[in-house]
Write a protein that holds these residues in place. Structure first.
Motif, PDB file in Angstrom:
ATOM      1  N   GLY A  51      -9.671   4.750  -7.307  1.00  0.00           N
ATOM      2  CA  GLY A  51      -9.719   4.148  -6.432  1.00  0.00           C
ATOM      3  C   GLY A  51     -10.206   2.509  -5.944  1.00  0.00           C
ATOM      4  O   GLY A  51     -10.532   2.000  -5.067  1.00  0.00           O
ATOM      5  N   PHE A  52     -11.221   2.575  -7.709  1.00  0.00           N
ATOM      6  CA  PHE A  52     -11.926   1.532  -7.492  1.00  0.00           C
ATOM      7  C   PHE A  52     -11.764  -0.032  -7.025  1.00  0.00           C
ATOM      8  O   PHE A  52     -10.179  -0.242  -7.883  1.00  0.00           O
ATOM      9  CB  PHE A  52     -12.824   1.308  -8.360  1.00  0.00           C
ATOM     10  N   GLN A 111      -8.436   4.787   1.203  1.00  0.00           N
ATOM     11  CA  GLN A 111      -9.016   4.045   1.019  1.00  0.00           C
ATOM     12  C   GLN A 111      -9.467   3.584  -0.433  1.00  0.00           C
ATOM     13  O   GLN A 111     -10.657   3.977  -0.518  1.00  0.00           O
ATOM     14  CB  GLN A 111     -10.783   4.243   1.922  1.00  0.00           C
ATOM     15  N   PRO A 112     -10.038   2.431   0.004  1.00  0.00           N
ATOM     16  CA  PRO A 112     -10.186   1.571  -1.636  1.00  0.00           C
ATOM     17  C   PRO A 112     -12.132   2.021  -1.415  1.00  0.00           C
ATOM     18  O   PRO A 112     -12.655   2.209  -0.469  1.00  0.00           O
ATOM     19  CB  PRO A 112      -9.974   0.200  -1.523  1.00  0.00           C
ATOM     20  N   VAL A 113     -11.650   2.147  -2.891  1.00  0.00           N
ATOM     21  CA  VAL A 113     -13.728   2.065  -3.032  1.00  0.00           C
ATOM     22  C   VAL A 113     -14.623   0.634  -3.199  1.00  0.00           C
ATOM     23  O   VAL A 113     -13.889   0.125  -4.395  1.00  0.00           O
ATOM     24  CB  VAL A 113     -13.845   3.461  -3.970  1.00  0.00           C
ATOM     25  N   ALA A 114     -15.080   0.077  -2.962  1.00  0.00           N
ATOM     26  CA  ALA A 114     -15.520  -1.235  -2.939  1.00  0.00           C
ATOM     27  C   ALA A 114     -17.043  -1.179  -3.832  1.00  0.00           C
ATOM     28  O   ALA A 114     -17.243  -2.614  -3.518  1.00  0.00           O
ATOM     29  CB  ALA A 114     -15.373  -2.111  -2.156  1.00  0.00           C
ATOM     30  N   GLU A 128      -0.225  -3.161  -1.726  1.00  0.00           N
ATOM     31  CA  GLU A 128       0.560  -2.384  -1.807  1.00  0.00           C
ATOM     32  C   GLU A 128       0.718  -1.343   0.060  1.00  0.00           C
ATOM     33  O   GLU A 128       1.236  -1.407   0.411  1.00  0.00           O
ATOM     34  CB  GLU A 128       0.889  -1.367  -2.319  1.00  0.00           C
ATOM     35  N   ASN A 129      -0.792  -1.662  -0.387  1.00  0.00           N
ATOM     36  CA  ASN A 129      -1.303  -1.213   1.037  1.00  0.00           C
ATOM     37  C   ASN A 129      -1.006  -1.937   2.363  1.00  0.00           C
ATOM     38  O   ASN A 129      -1.357  -1.357   3.527  1.00  0.00           O
ATOM     39  CB  ASN A 129      -2.473  -0.862   0.869  1.00  0.00           C
ATOM     40  N   TRP A 130      -1.739  -3.196   1.915  1.00  0.00           N
ATOM     41  CA  TRP A 130      -0.646  -4.154   3.137  1.00  0.00           C
ATOM     42  C   TRP A 130      -0.068  -3.601   3.781  1.00  0.00           C
ATOM     43  O   TRP A 130       0.402  -3.728   4.695  1.00  0.00           O
ATOM     44  CB  TRP A 130      -0.641  -5.412   2.842  1.00  0.00           C
ATOM     45  N   GLY A 131       0.891  -4.082   2.989  1.00  0.00           N
ATOM     46  CA  GLY A 131       2.654  -3.107   3.611  1.00  0.00           C
ATOM     47  C   GLY A 131       3.100  -2.112   4.005  1.00  0.00           C
ATOM     48  O   GLY A 131       3.661  -2.204   4.865  1.00  0.00           O
ATOM     49  N   ARG A 132       2.249  -1.360   3.871  1.00  0.00           N
ATOM     50  CA  ARG A 132       1.852   0.332   4.181  1.00  0.00           C
ATOM     51  C   ARG A 132       0.833   0.400   5.411  1.00  0.00           C
ATOM     52  O   ARG A 132       1.721   0.808   6.364  1.00  0.00           O
ATOM     53  CB  ARG A 132       1.062   1.502   3.139  1.00  0.00           C
ATOM     54  N   LEU A 133       0.325  -0.470   5.868  1.00  0.00           N
ATOM     55  CA  LEU A 133      -0.778  -1.064   7.507  1.00  0.00           C
ATOM     56  C   LEU A 133       0.479  -1.225   8.160  1.00  0.00           C
ATOM     57  O   LEU A 133       1.036  -1.083   8.932  1.00  0.00           O
ATOM     58  CB  LEU A 133      -2.049  -1.608   6.823  1.00  0.00           C
TER      59      LEU A 133
END
Length: 396
Positions: free
Chosen positions: A243-244, A122-125, A109-114
């Motif tokens: 957001g983990f 921001q994801p927490v990795a 989903e974030n890929w599409g948003r970008l």
């Protein structure tokens, strides 16, 4: 001849991601010993482990003593950094991430948003945010898992798993059973009004699936059954944010309950288990996951789920993975949302899958022996009858 034996440093061992970064001259034995110190194991093994190097293993695609079980060396390689003759540094890295459904579909989903020029959270990795294993001796760990009612994993359970894989039954998936969004909402309201409760769709659908399977199998009323919920840990245990990005799920068992239990009694069992785990700011869930990670690290042959009951020809354990809240249709790259998203091929016994946007609701998929039962029976008719008991007419 170019010798790389002086490039003998192990640069990183990421215990959470199960990834090691090693220079080409590191010997196989040195890497094996380094990961074993972290309670891990590097699958490749050779008689010449003391002199064979990781770079050489990769270059020759070594197989070794455990090749039948673990495969060839190049199946273990995720990336490569090399210096070409003209001095160019070439870095090749394969994508690697131990992700659950939430992390993966949020990533897409974030890929599409970008792609559309929209902001993302921001994801927490940081994998260290996952619960740390409980500090227990081997004897204490064994006593703890037994006291918690966990199930031993022995030859019978392993044979069932291997047999399902060898025969293909473990990958068999049923045709979907569709319940429209309107029908789901009517069922939720009717169920809660009749029983004076406030259960969510997951609890009610989980109970509905369990009762459907029990009826299809014709289990005797006194047969002990249980239900497994695949549970997202994000936001439910201290320190693990929503957001983990990683694998943050665990399997929680409700029951046992008799096969003759009513739909409400099964739902009450699932709801009570979830409330117990989620209460007190997730204290119960935190203790459970700490013990779970300790059991993995200690290689204790016990699991909190009953594999025998789940993998038998007439299952009495119903494992449900609910994807309804995940952003499956958020992968929009400027040409419109996906028309349909097919379920993954992992052998989850039951998947509750979001239907395509043009017919919103839930699709129920069954795997393994349950798929055989569902496809050979009038399961749609059974589902319609069960919904009709709550005044809901299944929309076709």
């Amino acid at each position: 001849v170019l010798s790389l034996e002086r490039m003998n440093q192990i640069e990183q061992i990421d215990v959470q991601q199960r990834v090691a970064v090693a220079q080409a001259g590191v010997t196989l034995q040195a890497l094996q010993e380094a990961v074993e110190a972290e309670s891990l194991m590097f699958p490749l093994d050779l008689g010449a482990r003391g002199s064979a190097t990781i770079g050489g293993n990769a270059a020759t695609n070594a197989g070794g003593n455990r090749v039948i079980r673990y495969g060839m060396m190049r199946e273990r390689v995720l990336g490569l950094e090399a210096v070409l003759a003209d001095g160019t540094v070439l870095s090749l890295y394969g994508a690697h991430g131990c992700m659950d459904g939430d992390a993966f579909y949020t990533l897409v989903e974030n890929w599409g948003r970008l792609h559309r020029g929209e902001p993302v959270v921001q994801p927490v990795a940081d994998q260290s945010l996952l619960p740390q294993p409980a500090t227990l001796s081997a004897e204490e760990l064994l006593r703890s898992v037994k006291a918690a009612g966990w199930y031993p994993v022995g030859w019978r359970q392993l044979f069932q798993t291997v047999w399902a894989a060898a025969t293909g039954i473990g990958r068999r998936r049923s045709l979907p059973l569709h319940i429209g969004a309107g029908d789901l909402e009517q069922l939720r309201q009717a169920f809660n009004d009749r029983h004076g409760v406030r259960y969510g769709i997951h609890v009610i659908l989980s109970a509905l699936v369990a009762k459907m399977c029990i009826r299809l199998e014709g289990l005797a009323p006194e047969t002990a059954c249980s239900h497994i919920t695949v549970t997202d840990l994000r936001g439910r245990i201290p320190g693990l944010p929503a957001g983990f990005a990683g694998n943050a799920v665990c399997n929680l068992t409700a029951g046992p309950f008799p096969a003759g239990s009513t739909l409400f009694e099964v739902a009450a069992s699932v709801d009570a288990m979830l409330r117990k785990m989620f209460g007190d700011d997730g204290a119960g869930l935190g203790e459970f996951t700490a013990l779970y990670f300790a059991a993995i690290a200690g290689r204790v042959p016990y699991l909190p789920i009953n594999l025998s009951g789940m993998n038998s020809r007439r299952p009495t354990v119903f494992y449900v993975n609910d994807f309804l809240k995940l952003p499956l249709y958020g992968a929009e790259f400027g040409t419109g949302a996906p028309y349909a998203v097919l379920p993954h091929d992992l052998p989850d016994q039951v998947k509750i899958w979001p239907s395509p946007p043009d017919r919103p609701g839930a699709d129920l998929y069954f795997t393994g022996h349950l798929a055989r039962l569902v496809d050979s029976s009038d399961t749609a008719g059974l589902l319609a009858d069960m919904l009709r008991e709550y005044g809901v007419t299944l929309t076709v």
